[in-house]
Design an enzyme around this catalytic site. Structure first.
Site, PDB file in Angstrom:
ATOM      1  N   GLU A 357     -21.126  17.162 -24.283  1.00  0.00           N
ATOM      2  CA  GLU A 357     -20.221  16.029 -24.090  1.00  0.00           C
ATOM      3  C   GLU A 357     -20.594  15.170 -22.886  1.00  0.00           C
ATOM      4  OE1 GLU A 357     -16.376  17.896 -24.052  1.00  0.00           O
ATOM      5  OE2 GLU A 357     -16.452  18.404 -26.175  1.00  0.00           O
ATOM      6  N   GLU A 462     -18.337  20.865 -35.028  1.00  0.00           N
ATOM      7  CA  GLU A 462     -17.041  21.456 -34.679  1.00  0.00           C
ATOM      8  C   GLU A 462     -15.936  20.854 -35.555  1.00  0.00           C
ATOM      9  OE1 GLU A 462     -16.235  21.205 -30.491  1.00  0.00           O
ATOM     10  OE2 GLU A 462     -18.305  21.649 -29.920  1.00  0.00           O
TER      11      GLU A 462
END
Length: 591
Positions: A357, A462
């Site tokens: 991220e 995810e």
């Protein structure tokens, strides 16, 4: 009597699509390369725009005067911008100038219908520097964002996106930029509507090309004579397309969980067990016991594991001992962490999420400067050079209003990583977390088109859906179908580990009875050939049997009652057999 079986696997030569209707085909292309005139030789460099825009996709779809060849026809002012119609080098375009508000722009009114999926594209330029520009549709007082691009001066960049609407009605298309100092130049605009039936047909057509192969089986006796009416049973043992779910340590010692999981999936990700705060919660004391045990278990069941993650760029998820260190001590701690985890699992994983991220967060950049991610990627690659190194980010596909992680911003970061000077190229991968609420499926597809143009492997890493229970399973199925059908997606992992409280969604209850979302997964697995799905039939008068099968590992049973003979074989159908593009692969078996 002995039988000989000629198994011909024709991966692309035999079309068995069930789609008989003729629809407007979907254009999966997206232009991210630069022109030779700009002396740019590959997508991996910083500039990715063209001297002249391409013609509008779908001839503009429902856009009036999409290439501005008819002057102002269809186009008007939006907000307080001044609108000019210009021409340069024979190319005509429209310009929004003298802008004071972000939404001051050029506009065209269109009529949008509920239940229709719209794919959008346009070519944009700004007058100076570089600025993000978004395409927005204002309908019933609400702004619906279709996508964005980082537009540049002196060359044209392609914006690709998509929208759906909740209510039918007229809408104003306009282009938005927070940088009011720039003019926004617009050309080659397209808005193409598709019905749900057409959209589904695109998915089926893509699946036939990307996920399946045509199988032709011929049964003959030991003299080479054809055997008609032989019974054929084909059972898929393993999906070729990597599909799985995240897990937590509670799978260890839980036989019911293990059985449920291993019957379905071929890949997994550990939710927390490989993360730095789990393996070194106290400085200098490392403990990989749980991660090692989980990896051993999945190796025993031939289930691939994604490495998640080397480090996480979010400041919230650093151990307290890390945040208390000086800059130099943090740097040395990061070096030790990278060496420790990557060397321990070198060559054993399906990929590494390296700096998790790093579009939304910048903990390590705040400590080491803007090249922090580059340096950590280089460290990991030096230790494990053959494993794919992934960026892993959220909201790239999920939210067109999040400009931090838009496909265009993702591309920019990829280009930075491509510029790392190391021996050999770092094998990069594109990880898209896919945490959805209400999915914008046309936008999702367009984002995959854009990132797929890099040629790098894309994984949805995810997947889950945070939505009310009455629509959660429906939205979840939409996302899974779109990901599986897209030709550039190479694997999918759901963020649905079983636990007393799942992150956003579970697939089963505490007794491993499917919830509605679990029913969706099992339904799709059966469609995709999983859960030991069977294909049966008999050979024709010439001894042939034909079928279109998903890539994967198969058991093959052949029997003929008159000959009183049976044969059992196994084979693998893959997308990697280059010879299958020109001629069938031939396998000869005998009993």
């Amino acid at each position: 009597m002995k039988l000989l079986l000629l198994l011909l696997l024709a991966f692309s030569g035999l079309s068995l699509s069930r789609c008989e209707d003729i629809f407007v085909p979907y254009d999966y292309s997206a232009t991210i390369e630069a022109s030779n005139a700009l002396l740019i030789q590959s997508w991996s460099l910083e500039t990715f725009c063209l001297d002249t825009p391409y013609k509008p996709q779908y001839n503009g779809g429902i856009i009036v005067n999409p290439d501005l060849q008819n002057g102002s026809l269809g186009w008007s002012q939006f907000g307080n911008a001044k609108v000019d119609f210009r021409e340069f080098g024979g190319n005509k375009f429209v310009v929004a100038t003298q802008r004071n508000q972000s939404s001051d722009s050029v506009s065209q009114m269109v009529y949008l219908e509920k239940g229709i999926l719209y794919t959008f594209s346009a070519w944009l330029q700004v007058s100076i520097g570089k600025s993000p520009v978004s395409a927005v549709f204002k309908i019933n007082g609400e702004d619906k964002h279709a996508g964005s691009v980082v537009a540049e001066s002196r060359c044209w960049s392609m914006l690709k996106g998509g929208i759906t609407v909740d209510e039918s009605g007229p809408a104003d298309l306009y282009f938005e930029s927070e940088d009011t100092a720039v003019e926004i130049w617009v050309d080659s605009v397209s808005l193409q509507p598709f019905t749900q039936k057409e959209w589904n047909a695109h998915q089926e057509q893509s699946i036939e090309k990307a996920r399946k192969g045509a199988v032709r089986i011929r049964v003959v006796n030991n003299k080479g004579e054809k055997i008609p009416n032989a019974s054929i049973t084909i059972v898929q043992n393993r999906l070729g397309f990597p599909f799985g779910s995240a897990v937590a340590q509670n799978i260890l010692g839980n036989q019911a969980y293990q059985n449920w999981f291993t019957q379905r999936f071929t890949v997994t990700t550990f939710e927390n067990e490989m993360k730095w705060y789990s393996t070194e919660s106290v400085r200098g004391i490392e403990n990989y016991t749980i991660a090692d045990a989980m990896l051993r278990f999945f190796k025993q069941h031939d289930i691939a594991v994604r490495g998640h993650n080397v480090v996480w760029d979010h400041p919230k998820y650093q151990s307290k001992w890390v945040t208390s260190l000086s800059r130099n001590d943090i740097y040395n701690a990061v070096k030790r962490r990278v060496f420790s985890v990557v060397s321990r699992y070198k060559g054993q994983l399906a990929g590494w999420d390296v700096v998790n991220e790093n579009l939304h967060h910048s903990f390590f950049e705040s400590k080491f400067g803007p090249n922090a991610s580059n340096n950590i990627f280089a460290m990991a690659h030096a230790i494990d050079p053959r494993t794919t190194m992934f960026m892993n980010e959220f909201y790239t596909l999920e939210d067109p209003t999040d400009l931090k992680a838009s496909p265009a911003k993702y591309l920019q970061k990829l280009r930075e990583l491509q510029s790392i000077r190391v021996r050999g190229n770092i094998p990069l991968g594109i990880g898209l977390e896919s945490h959805f609420s209400t999915p914008n499926i046309p936008y999702m597809r367009s984002g995959l088109d854009i990132l797929g143009a890099t040629g790098l492997p894309i994984w949805l890493t995810e997947i889950d859906v945070k939505a009310p229970s009455d629509v959660q399973a429906k939205y979840f199925e939409q996302v899974l179908r779109e990901g599986h059908a897209h030709p550039h997606v190479k694997g999918m992992v759901m963020w649905t580990a079983y636990s007393p409280s799942c992150y956003h969604m579970c697939l089963t209850d505490g007794n491993f009875k499917n919830l509605p979302t679990g029913d969706v997964v099992d339904k799709l697995l059966r469609e995709w050939g999983g859960l030991r799905s069977q294909t049966t039939g008999v050979t024709d008068a010439d001894g042939f049997f034909e079928a279109s099968l998903f890539h994967g590992d198969y058991d093959l049973n052949i029997s003929h009652p008159l000959a009183n003979s049976k044969a059992y074989y196994n084979f693998t159908l893959t997308s990697d057999d280059s010879s299958s593009q020109t001629q069938p692969s031939i396998f000869v078996f005998s009993v």
